[in-house]
Write a protein that holds these residues in place. Structure first.
Motif, PDB file in Angstrom:
ATOM      1  N   PRO A 326       0.884  -1.397  -0.103  1.00 27.53           N
ATOM      2  CA  PRO A 326       0.036  -0.015  -0.248  1.00 27.53           C
ATOM      3  C   PRO A 326       0.781   1.194   0.149  1.00 27.53           C
ATOM      4  O   PRO A 326       0.246   2.421   0.361  1.00 27.53           O
ATOM      5  CB  PRO A 326      -0.760  -0.100   1.204  1.00 27.53           C
ATOM      6  CG  PRO A 326       0.046  -0.924   2.173  1.00 27.53           C
ATOM      7  CD  PRO A 326       1.064  -1.757   1.278  1.00 27.53           C
ATOM      8  N   GLY A 327       2.231   1.324  -0.547  1.00 29.77           N
ATOM      9  CA  GLY A 327       2.870   2.555  -0.611  1.00 29.77           C
ATOM     10  C   GLY A 327       3.786   2.725   0.409  1.00 29.77           C
ATOM     11  O   GLY A 327       4.581   1.741   0.887  1.00 29.77           O
ATOM     12  N   THR A 328       4.238   3.974   0.574  1.00 21.63           N
ATOM     13  CA  THR A 328       5.294   4.366   1.412  1.00 21.63           C
ATOM     14  C   THR A 328       5.074   5.390   2.391  1.00 21.63           C
ATOM     15  O   THR A 328       4.047   5.976   2.346  1.00 21.63           O
ATOM     16  CB  THR A 328       6.662   4.795   0.723  1.00 21.63           C
ATOM     17  OG1 THR A 328       6.377   6.155   0.291  1.00 21.63           O
ATOM     18  CG2 THR A 328       6.929   3.827  -0.451  1.00 21.63           C
ATOM     19  N   LYS A 329       5.762   5.897   3.224  1.00 19.25           N
ATOM     20  CA  LYS A 329       5.470   7.118   4.333  1.00 19.25           C
ATOM     21  C   LYS A 329       6.584   8.235   3.698  1.00 19.25           C
ATOM     22  O   LYS A 329       6.578   9.000   4.526  1.00 19.25           O
ATOM     23  CB  LYS A 329       5.906   6.579   5.529  1.00 19.25           C
ATOM     24  CG  LYS A 329       4.734   5.567   6.071  1.00 19.25           C
ATOM     25  CD  LYS A 329       4.945   5.326   7.591  1.00 19.25           C
ATOM     26  CE  LYS A 329       3.711   4.424   8.356  1.00 19.25           C
ATOM     27  NZ  LYS A 329       2.784   5.126   8.171  1.00 19.25           N
ATOM     28  N   THR A 330       7.002   8.166   2.423  1.00 17.87           N
ATOM     29  CA  THR A 330       7.849   9.202   2.165  1.00 17.87           C
ATOM     30  C   THR A 330       6.796  10.546   1.912  1.00 17.87           C
ATOM     31  O   THR A 330       7.493  11.578   1.670  1.00 17.87           O
ATOM     32  CB  THR A 330       8.644   8.955   0.936  1.00 17.87           C
ATOM     33  OG1 THR A 330       7.642   8.553  -0.124  1.00 17.87           O
ATOM     34  CG2 THR A 330       9.507   7.933   1.282  1.00 17.87           C
ATOM     35  N   HIS A 331       5.592  10.395   1.927  1.00 19.31           N
ATOM     36  CA  HIS A 331       4.804  11.638   1.699  1.00 19.31           C
ATOM     37  C   HIS A 331       4.720  12.467   2.955  1.00 19.31           C
ATOM     38  O   HIS A 331       4.521  13.421   2.851  1.00 19.31           O
ATOM     39  CB  HIS A 331       3.301  10.985   1.570  1.00 19.31           C
ATOM     40  CG  HIS A 331       2.790  10.398   2.708  1.00 19.31           C
ATOM     41  ND1 HIS A 331       3.030   8.943   3.187  1.00 19.31           N
ATOM     42  CD2 HIS A 331       1.777  10.880   3.644  1.00 19.31           C
ATOM     43  CE1 HIS A 331       2.381   8.811   4.184  1.00 19.31           C
ATOM     44  NE2 HIS A 331       1.446   9.941   4.573  1.00 19.31           N
ATOM     45  N   LEU A 332       5.139  11.769   3.990  1.00 11.82           N
ATOM     46  CA  LEU A 332       5.298  12.718   5.139  1.00 11.82           C
ATOM     47  C   LEU A 332       6.408  13.856   5.151  1.00 11.82           C
ATOM     48  O   LEU A 332       6.324  15.060   5.507  1.00 11.82           O
ATOM     49  CB  LEU A 332       5.504  11.799   6.291  1.00 11.82           C
ATOM     50  CG  LEU A 332       4.704  10.711   6.979  1.00 11.82           C
ATOM     51  CD1 LEU A 332       5.021  10.036   8.157  1.00 11.82           C
ATOM     52  CD2 LEU A 332       3.294  11.422   7.288  1.00 11.82           C
ATOM     53  N   LEU A 333       7.407  13.373   4.252  1.00 13.93           N
ATOM     54  CA  LEU A 333       8.568  14.552   3.860  1.00 13.93           C
ATOM     55  C   LEU A 333       8.069  15.658   3.143  1.00 13.93           C
ATOM     56  O   LEU A 333       8.394  16.601   2.950  1.00 13.93           O
ATOM     57  CB  LEU A 333       9.627  13.623   3.326  1.00 13.93           C
ATOM     58  CG  LEU A 333      10.300  12.833   4.238  1.00 13.93           C
ATOM     59  CD1 LEU A 333      11.347  11.876   3.149  1.00 13.93           C
ATOM     60  CD2 LEU A 333      10.780  13.196   5.525  1.00 13.93           C
ATOM     61  N   LEU A 334       6.991  15.151   2.148  1.00 12.60           N
ATOM     62  CA  LEU A 334       6.381  16.333   1.379  1.00 12.60           C
ATOM     63  C   LEU A 334       5.464  17.240   2.022  1.00 12.60           C
ATOM     64  O   LEU A 334       5.715  18.513   1.989  1.00 12.60           O
ATOM     65  CB  LEU A 334       5.480  15.529   0.248  1.00 12.60           C
ATOM     66  CG  LEU A 334       4.619  16.321  -0.572  1.00 12.60           C
ATOM     67  CD1 LEU A 334       5.429  17.393  -1.179  1.00 12.60           C
ATOM     68  CD2 LEU A 334       3.797  15.674  -1.571  1.00 12.60           C
TER      69      LEU A 334
END
Length: 429
Positions: A326-334
């Motif tokens: 289901p994806g990654t948590k790198t969106h938190l850095l965005l």
């Protein structure tokens, strides 16, 4: 998952070179394709890939069992789309009888700009924009047609009807009993968000389906909605590659529509959030796929992107597309990059580890048997464990990337902005 195969699949949408695509795809055996099915399906690329192979006439580049699987998926999806379209018409007629002020969103309204015809696209639900003052009446209308409210946020309500049992992967493209509708309504108190609902609904046009004139958003609002939708998902765990492809298709389809791009520029120049959403969506679309002729208004939004947002796209844009569900948590850095810029105010608090249980994925029903409800409970438990593993694995990955991100941002600030991003690429090697 075979990442080289995934890259070869993405490449088929970048340029028209059948011979090179045939050579690239024919290198992979049946086992490699089987291992990549999940990535193809989750990214919504299965049906688009089949059409691409047919357009190029290179179906022989893939193993015969894989081709048969794609063809069966396409045939099943045609039946599923027919079922969904019938429900689309039923709900539209009900909304018209109820006198609702609304417009159809996404889905069927995006053809032929974003895709040639609805049957070639995996669509899971129906979306509508409803005047906020009509939301209660809309909910009552849906409830009379068997829908139950299963989730809601500040500007959206989700309704489901029918059997709540989750389909298994091999049945993803088959018609299903469960139906899902999302009702969207804009925040009229937000002075710097997207166009207010009264503006979007007042500008709505019409399109004929069967015997009905049904409301859809104007061309510019449909495009801006695509940008906001893609931007919203980039700020979350999972982004389908097909959403990026459809964005590119919409731009390419309307590349000569100067009036559309002039209106898009006007909207972007009035709203920092819209400008940021379009800039991010366009930048990642250009990275992953090919925009044949970049409209000046879209190029302007890219130039207006903050340095840290551009840095995030450079470092993580491709990783988003090639991630497994289901994806990654790198969106938190965005989110950190956007908050650091400060032009668009943050409405969300994002944590590496959630403090609440995941949303329900099944619908309870008093009329079903004990065994059916027990299966639903087991599905909920499996989903809970699935999400728990994701949060533990990706949470650890995020902690490592957060340290790198902090170092990269600090390095960027100390260098020439024109050269800093290029130097960062070699910083961690």
């Amino acid at each position: 998952m075979n990442y080289e195969l995934a890259e070869a699949v993405i490449a088929t949408f970048r340029k028209k070179d059948p011979s090179s695509h045939y050579e690239a795809l024919s290198k992979f055996n049946y086992r490699a394709w089987r291992g990549t099915y999940r990535w193809l399906d989750a990214n919504g690329l299965t049906l688009y890939l089949l059409e691409r192979l047919q357009v190029f006439g290179i179906q022989a580049a893939i193993p015969e069992p894989v081709l048969l699987r794609l063809q069966e998926n396409a045939q099943d999806n045609q039946a599923k789309t027919k079922q969904l379209f019938d429900e689309f018409m039923v709900i539209n007629r009900a909304f018209r009888r109820a006198g609702l002020c609304y417009a159809n969103l996404k889905g069927f309204t995006l053809a032929p700009d974003a895709f040639r015809e609805a049957g070639q696209r995996l669509q899971l639900d129906l979306d509508f924009l409803v005047d906020r003052s009509h939301v209660s009446r809309c909910q009552q209308t849906l409830e009379r047609h068997g829908y139950l409210l299963t989730g809601e946020g500040p500007n959206v309500k989700e309704f489901k009807a029918g059997n709540g049992q989750l389909p298994i992967l091999k049945d993803l493209y088959k018609p299903k009993l469960q139906r899902c509708v999302e009702i969207h309504f804009d925040d009229v108190n937000d002075p710097d968000g997207r166009a207010l609902q009264h503006d979007r609904l007042a500008k709505a046009g019409i399109r004929f389906w069967e015997d009905l004139e049904l409301p859809i958003l104007s061309d510019s609002d449909r495009f801006i909605a695509l940008a906001h939708h893609l931007f919203k998902h980039l700020k979350s765990e999972w982004t389908r590659a097909s959403w990026i492809l459809e964005y590119v298709n919409f731009v390419n389809f309307n590349e000569e529509n100067d009036a559309l791009w002039a209106e898009v520029w006007q909207c972007a120049s009035k709203s920092e959030e819209t400008k940021l959403a379009i800039g991010v969506a366009t930048r990642i679309s250009q990275q992953i796929f090919d925009i044949r002729r970049m409209p000046d208004s879209l190029a302007w939004t890219i130039r207006q992107l903050p340095q840290t947002v551009s840095l995030w796209l450079d470092r993580y844009g491709e990783k988003v597309v090639f991630a497994t569900f289901p994806g990654t948590k790198t969106h938190l850095l965005l989110h950190k990059a956007i908050a650091r810029d400060g032009i668009v105010r943050s409405r969300e608090t994002k944590r590496p580890f959630p403090l609440h249980r995941p949303a329900r994925i099944t619908v309870k029903s008093q009329s079903t048997s004990f065994l059916v409800n027990l299966r639903k409970v087991l599905e909920e438990c499996r989903f809970f464990l699935f999400r728990l593993y994701f949060h533990l694995e990706q949470g650890c990955y995020y902690m490592i990337e957060a340290a790198r991100w902090k170092r990269n941002v600090a390095f960027l600030q100390k260098t020439d902005p024109r050269q800093g991003e290029l130097q960062i690429r070699n910083l961690d090697t």
